[in-house]
Design a protein around this motif. Structure first.
Motif, mmCIF file in Angstrom:
data_model
loop_
_atom_site.group_PDB
_atom_site.id
_atom_site.type_symbol
_atom_site.label_atom_id
_atom_site.label_comp_id
_atom_site.label_asym_id
_atom_site.label_seq_id
_atom_site.Cartn_x
_atom_site.Cartn_y
_atom_site.Cartn_z
ATOM 1 N N ALA A 15 0.818 -1.216 0.000
ATOM 2 C CA ALA A 15 0.000 0.000 0.000
ATOM 3 C C ALA A 15 0.850 1.263 0.000
ATOM 4 O O ALA A 15 0.472 2.293 -0.580
ATOM 5 C CB ALA A 15 -0.937 -0.009 1.202
ATOM 6 N N LEU A 16 1.990 1.208 0.665
ATOM 7 C CA LEU A 16 2.764 2.436 0.874
ATOM 8 C C LEU A 16 4.053 2.503 0.055
ATOM 9 O O LEU A 16 4.819 3.450 0.188
ATOM 10 C CB LEU A 16 3.085 2.588 2.371
ATOM 11 C CG LEU A 16 1.860 2.678 3.291
ATOM 12 C CD1 LEU A 16 2.285 2.601 4.744
ATOM 13 C CD2 LEU A 16 1.084 3.964 3.043
ATOM 14 N N GLU A 17 4.234 1.506 -0.787
ATOM 15 C CA GLU A 17 5.488 1.396 -1.542
ATOM 16 C C GLU A 17 5.793 2.669 -2.349
ATOM 17 O O GLU A 17 6.898 3.207 -2.282
ATOM 18 C CB GLU A 17 5.379 0.195 -2.487
ATOM 19 C CG GLU A 17 6.710 -0.254 -3.056
ATOM 20 C CD GLU A 17 6.539 -1.507 -3.923
ATOM 21 O OE1 GLU A 17 5.386 -1.827 -4.303
ATOM 22 O OE2 GLU A 17 7.547 -2.143 -4.206
ATOM 23 N N LYS A 18 4.790 3.145 -3.048
ATOM 24 C CA LYS A 18 5.021 4.316 -3.909
ATOM 25 C C LYS A 18 5.358 5.554 -3.075
ATOM 26 O O LYS A 18 6.266 6.316 -3.422
ATOM 27 C CB LYS A 18 3.770 4.572 -4.767
ATOM 28 C CG LYS A 18 3.939 5.742 -5.733
ATOM 29 C CD LYS A 18 2.743 5.854 -6.645
ATOM 30 C CE LYS A 18 2.672 7.179 -7.377
ATOM 31 N NZ LYS A 18 3.824 7.533 -8.169
ATOM 32 N N ILE A 19 4.631 5.688 -1.958
ATOM 33 C CA ILE A 19 4.878 6.872 -1.116
ATOM 34 C C ILE A 19 6.292 6.812 -0.530
ATOM 35 O O ILE A 19 7.007 7.821 -0.504
ATOM 36 C CB ILE A 19 3.816 6.978 0.025
ATOM 37 C CG1 ILE A 19 2.412 7.147 -0.575
ATOM 38 C CG2 ILE A 19 4.112 8.150 0.945
ATOM 39 C CD1 ILE A 19 1.294 7.175 0.435
ATOM 40 N N VAL A 20 6.664 5.619 -0.085
ATOM 41 C CA VAL A 20 8.004 5.469 0.508
ATOM 42 C C VAL A 20 9.071 5.858 -0.519
ATOM 43 O O VAL A 20 10.001 6.598 -0.199
ATOM 44 C CB VAL A 20 8.222 4.007 0.997
ATOM 45 C CG1 VAL A 20 9.671 3.783 1.391
ATOM 46 C CG2 VAL A 20 7.297 3.682 2.157
ATOM 47 N N LYS A 21 8.861 5.381 -1.722
ATOM 48 C CA LYS A 21 9.839 5.638 -2.773
ATOM 49 C C LYS A 21 9.970 7.133 -3.052
ATOM 50 O O LYS A 21 11.073 7.678 -3.129
ATOM 51 C CB LYS A 21 9.374 4.899 -4.041
ATOM 52 C CG LYS A 21 10.432 4.719 -5.084
ATOM 53 C CD LYS A 21 9.845 3.902 -6.221
ATOM 54 C CE LYS A 21 10.732 4.043 -7.457
ATOM 55 N NZ LYS A 21 10.120 3.389 -8.625
ATOM 56 N N GLU A 22 8.838 7.782 -3.164
ATOM 57 C CA GLU A 22 8.839 9.219 -3.449
ATOM 58 C C GLU A 22 9.453 10.006 -2.296
ATOM 59 O O GLU A 22 10.229 10.935 -2.505
ATOM 60 C CB GLU A 22 7.397 9.708 -3.687
ATOM 61 C CG GLU A 22 6.746 9.141 -4.928
ATOM 62 C CD GLU A 22 6.833 10.087 -6.107
ATOM 63 O OE1 GLU A 22 7.539 11.098 -6.003
ATOM 64 O OE2 GLU A 22 6.207 9.794 -7.135
ATOM 65 N N LEU A 23 9.087 9.599 -1.083
ATOM 66 C CA LEU A 23 9.594 10.330 0.090
ATOM 67 C C LEU A 23 11.109 10.177 0.202
ATOM 68 O O LEU A 23 11.817 11.143 0.529
ATOM 69 C CB LEU A 23 8.918 9.822 1.373
ATOM 70 C CG LEU A 23 7.454 10.229 1.569
ATOM 71 C CD1 LEU A 23 6.886 9.566 2.821
ATOM 72 C CD2 LEU A 23 7.320 11.729 1.707
#
Lengths: 354, 217
Positions: A251-259
């Motif tokens: 669920a949070l993979e994309k956010i983690v990557k961007e952050l």
């Protein structure tokens, strides 16, 4: 000496999935908070006006004065550095910049321009700030919330974007605990994740990742085997998800990557290290998001010690409110109180609107 | 209008990190500060005060008119009496003058100055007085009480001028008689004597000394 009659008031924070209410016994400093309540809801699902009327205790036939903070999925916060071609910009150019650079139409949106260094209204003629922030949301969204408040017998004296008040308050808290390092400020709504890097009273970086709760739902649905997205959404907002490490990661993979990308770039560019992260408006029910992101980013969660911060803001709470158990996400609601409502007389509700 | 357009105008700076997106025009018109109503109330209050002042003056004028009528009646009622009193007053002035004249002519002289005036007034034109000496007679302490009788000795020295000496002496004698008569008429106990009559050779005048003894009470 005759005791001065006190005027009760209410402070509200309304997002797409929660209403938080603080009732105060008076509207003059020092503020005394009598009660704190949270009403989970979905705007299109319940009679929100009825929920609000039941939640606040106003006088019969009178409006209750209140200040409201709001969060919309249409809200935006963009930062513009006034250098190079924007060095000698005038206010007349703002609509074009908003349209071309941030895809914001000023005809449809209510937009405010504030200084990223002081948080005050930006005036191109007198202000020397190098960084400005454009913030706002759809005008129709503001009007809808305003009408909702009035129909719930609450007379709004201010309608603020909750995120802006929260930025000011977390900066004031960081200053109070003498945290001079840059820290991450994350605000997640249905459609996007707003990422800010704050440092010493200023907004250093502002970005929006077009990935919010709605984008997490398909991953959660698949990994947790929900029938449909609506039941997954309900479980997410109510905090009843039986999360696994795998579901969280997905669920949070994309956010983690961007952050990681933003924080890494900032650290390389400035030579400063980010050690803390603050999650704005993320309730205790969704703490797993904050925990997971902090862990993946190797950051510590910034928790607000309200017993320390509130007295400094001249806000006190009834003894029934246990400040030590209060989640940091309540900061948004308390931030409204640092700009106390001006004392206004009781106003009667027109008969036709009762 | 977008709030954006409002925010970039020269509005006063808000509290930092608190941007107000409230659309005040869309709020119900509950008249939190009912300026129009207050203005109407103020005008109403001023008019009411003016009306009250006018009524007060009207009431006062009406009262004054009533008072004038009452006072006129009072004056009319007293008019006959006043005219009668004015008649008395005129009569009194007239009779008072007569009484004054009688007083001057008949009533006893009470002080020495009046006696001197009488002495001078009785003098015929041919008599010239060169000296009038007045001195009270020595009296005992017992007699120096207020209201007691005082004795005076008055010596008149003068001269008489006539064509011949006999006429001049006759003139002195006549003056002595006149004094006796006048002072007697004014009720004084009197003794008038001619002490000395002699002819002044150089001036051809008859010089005389008349002594008057009288009591003043």
């Amino acid at each position: 000496m005759a005791r001065k009659k006190q005027q009760r008031g209410v402070f509200l924070f309304m997002s797409d999935f929660t209403i938080r209410v603080a009732q105060v016994s008076n509207l003059e400093t020092p503020l005394i908070v009598e009660s704190l309540d949270e009403i989970p809801y979905e705007l299109n699902g319940d009679d929100t006006a009825e929920l609000l009327r039941n939640a606040v205790k106003g006088k019969e036939g009178k409006y209750l004065m209140g200040a409201c903070g709001v969060a919309f999925c249409s809200q935006f916060l963009h930062k513009l550095k006034l250098e190079n071609k924007y060095r000698s910009i005038t206010a007349d150019a703002f609509p074009e910049i908003l349209k071309e650079r941030f895809n914001v139409n000023v005809e449809e949106n209510s937009v405010a321009v504030i200084s990223g260094e002081t948080g005050q209204d930006y005036n191109p003629e007198t202000d020397t700030s190098k960084d400005i922030l454009f913030c706002g949301a759809l005008t129709s969204s503001f009007r809808e919330r305003q009408s909702l408040l009035v129909s719930a017998n609450i007379f709004p004296v201010r309608l603020e974007l909750g995120i802006i008040g929260s930025i000011g308050s977390i900066l004031s808290y960081a200053n109070q605990i003498e945290n001079k390092d840059p820290f991450l400020f994350i605000d997640i709504d249905s459609h996007k994740t707003q990422v800010l890097i704050l440092k010493e009273g200023q907004v250093e970086v502002a970005h929006a990742i077009q990935h919010g709760f709605n984008a997490m739902l398909p991953h959660l649905q698949r990994s947790l085997k929900f029938h449909d997205e609506s039941s997954t959404k309900e479980a997410l907002y109510s905090g009843s998800l039986s999360n696994t490490e795998e579901s969280q990661t997905l669920a949070l993979e994309k956010i983690v990557k961007e952050l990681k990308s933003y924080t890494g770039f900032y650290e390389v560019q400035t030579g400063r290290t980010i050690n803390h992260v603050y999650f704005n408006g993320l309730s205790q029910r969704m703490d797993w998001i904050a925990q997971h992101l902090a862990e993946k980013l190797y950051l510590q969660l910034m928790a607000v010690d309200f017993s320390k911060w509130l007295p400094a803001q001249k806000i006190s709470c009834d003894q029934s409110i246990k400040l030590e158990n209060l989640h940091s996400s309540w900061l948004t609601l308390f931030s409204l109180m640092s700009n106390v409502i001006e004392k206004t007389p009781d106003v009667s509700i027109p008969k036709e609107s009762k | 209008m977008s709030l954006f357009q409002k925010k970039v105008s020269k509005e006063p700076t808000s509290t930092p990190w608190h941007v107000d997106f409230l659309d005040k025009k869309a709020l119900p018109d509950v008249g939190v500060v009912p300026i129009g109503f207050i203005a109407i109330c103020c005008v109403g209050a001023v008019l009411a005060i003016l009306l009250a002042v006018i009524l007060y003056f009207q009431f006062n004028i009406s009262n004054l008119n009533t008072d004038i009528i009452e006072l006129q009646k009072f004056i009319d009622k007293r008019d006959a009496n006043n005219k009668k009193m004015l008649g008395y007053s005129a009569d009194f002035l007239k009779k008072g003058k007569v009484i004054g004249d009688l007083h001057n002519a008949i009533l006893p002289l009470t002080d020495l100055t009046e006696v001197i005036f009488s002495v001078v007034a009785s003098k015929p034109n041919t008599i010239f007085l060169s000296q009038i000496k007045c001195k009270p007679q020595a009296v005992s302490d017992q007699e120096k009480k207020p209201g007691s009788v005082v004795m005076y000795e008055i010596h008149l020295e003068g001269s008489a001028q006539e064509l011949d000496d006999d006429k001049a002496i006759g003139c002195v004698s006549e003056y002595k008689n006149s004094l006796t008569h006048n002072l007697f008429l004014r009720g004084h106990s009197i003794d008038v004597t001619i002490d000395d009559v002699k002819r002044n050779g150089s001036s051809k005048l008859i010089e005389f000394i008349i002594s008057i003894s009288l009591k003043l009470s």
